[in-house]
Design an enzyme around this catalytic site. Sequence first.
Site, short mmCIF file in Angstrom:
data_model
loop_
_atom_site.label_atom_id
_atom_site.label_comp_id
_atom_site.label_asym_id
_atom_site.label_seq_id
_atom_site.Cartn_x
_atom_site.Cartn_y
_atom_site.Cartn_z
N PHE A 23 57.46 -34.14 -21.55
CA PHE A 23 58.44 -35.14 -21.11
C PHE A 23 59.46 -34.51 -20.15
CE2 PHE A 23 56.54 -36.81 -25.04
CZ PHE A 23 56.05 -38.01 -24.55
N SER A 24 60.74 -34.64 -20.42
CA SER A 24 61.72 -34.22 -19.41
C SER A 24 61.81 -32.72 -19.21
CB SER A 24 63.11 -34.78 -19.77
OG SER A 24 63.17 -36.14 -19.46
N ALA A 25 61.18 -31.92 -20.04
CA ALA A 25 61.09 -30.49 -19.74
C ALA A 25 60.33 -30.26 -18.45
CB ALA A 25 60.44 -29.74 -20.89
N LYS A 73 61.09 -31.61 -15.72
CA LYS A 73 62.08 -31.56 -14.64
C LYS A 73 62.40 -30.13 -14.22
CE LYS A 73 64.53 -35.90 -15.68
NZ LYS A 73 63.76 -36.40 -16.84
N TYR A 88 72.33 -39.03 -15.51
CA TYR A 88 70.96 -38.55 -15.73
C TYR A 88 69.94 -39.45 -15.05
CZ TYR A 88 67.00 -36.63 -18.42
OH TYR A 88 65.83 -36.04 -18.82
#
Length: 416
Positions: free
Chosen positions: A78-80, A82, A168
């Site tokens: 998921f957002s890791a 980014k 965010y």
Amino acid sequence: MSNVATAPALADLPTGVGGFATPEFGPLVRTFARMMGGHPGAGGALSVHLHGEPLVDAWIGDAAPATAWGADTGAVVFSATKGIAATVIHRLADRGLLDYDTPVAAYWPEFAANGKERITVRQLLSHRAGLSGLPEIARGLDDILDHRLMEQRLAAAKPDHLLNIPTYHALTFGWLLAGLARAVTGRGMAELFRTEIAEPLGTDGIHLGRPPAGAATTAAELQGSRLAAVGTTYVSLFLGRAYGLPGALGAATRALFLPGLEEFVDGDNPPILETELPAGNGVCTASGLATLYGALANGGMSNGHRFLSPQTIKTMRHIETYRLDHALFYFPMLWHMGYHSLPMPGARAGFGHIGLGGSFGWADPQQGLSVGFVHNRLSLAALTSDQIASAWVLPLAVRGARATRRTTAVPSRRAA
């Protein structure tokens, strides 16, 4: 040169844990086994490198029903994701292809539309571009799955009233970076994950979307209730009406919610694996993340090779804004350019990125320490405890690193 022993003794691993760990990280691995074990169909992995040396590479549980987790099992982080996408941009800047304080439109001319001609690369990387909202650019899941369409719509979009305020960009961050990178290189982010990250670092453990045929890495199946509750009539109605609310609730729903988006993670082969979502669909092994962040924790060096210059690493370590994030309920994210720090023990000196469910990659340059943690659980009932996994992983990893230095310093003094 590493100051870690080249042939460290190995700890006895808890029942059900595969891989290896040195004795100094025994408390971390035992906690990992307790927190991640005992959930049929689910599992996870943890990797810790110190000065580039892997001292923990452990896994437990299942990648899918009746399929054990292994060394090459990856998970949707998921957002890791980014942090990986941001590292691609830093690699381009390191070669002089980008400048952080130059307007994005200088590289991506279409981005100048609707008053965005002055938004800089630095603002884009630190969630201050005023482009966090999904309703302005997408109608539903089909749009979200079309990453080229999302890049085009963001290029044409108008920034909102939160321009230059940390807010965010939960999904839009990835398409914004992808559009910028495509304008500079002519290549998409899935290819750049391979050519700018995985290949230079010598790891197969980092992919954008489903790993291709022939890759060593396989994607674990998501386990748990996933986001089904978000799609219920009353919840969906409430979230849809929250778009117009002032403050954090409105900003969060605009950044995170579209009707039908919960289907993104449904099924044995969820749609999230079939697109390029550089904000959220990286498929990574724990060791792949630890390898990447190991280069960031050690002055840009990886396995004796220069990955990033010291000046770029210094820039990446800098906190861009201490202002509270308006889409994350005013949490102090301490945004860097593409990463964040956390005001908690074991994390204040480092930076990285945590994803939905708690998977993360992390660098601690003071310790020369890097950590990768991944798993495949996604259940709203357990989301809070899973989300804060870094609160036990990072302090115990730092403790293990300090213990390792103490034990390896004794032979060095005797030899002298």
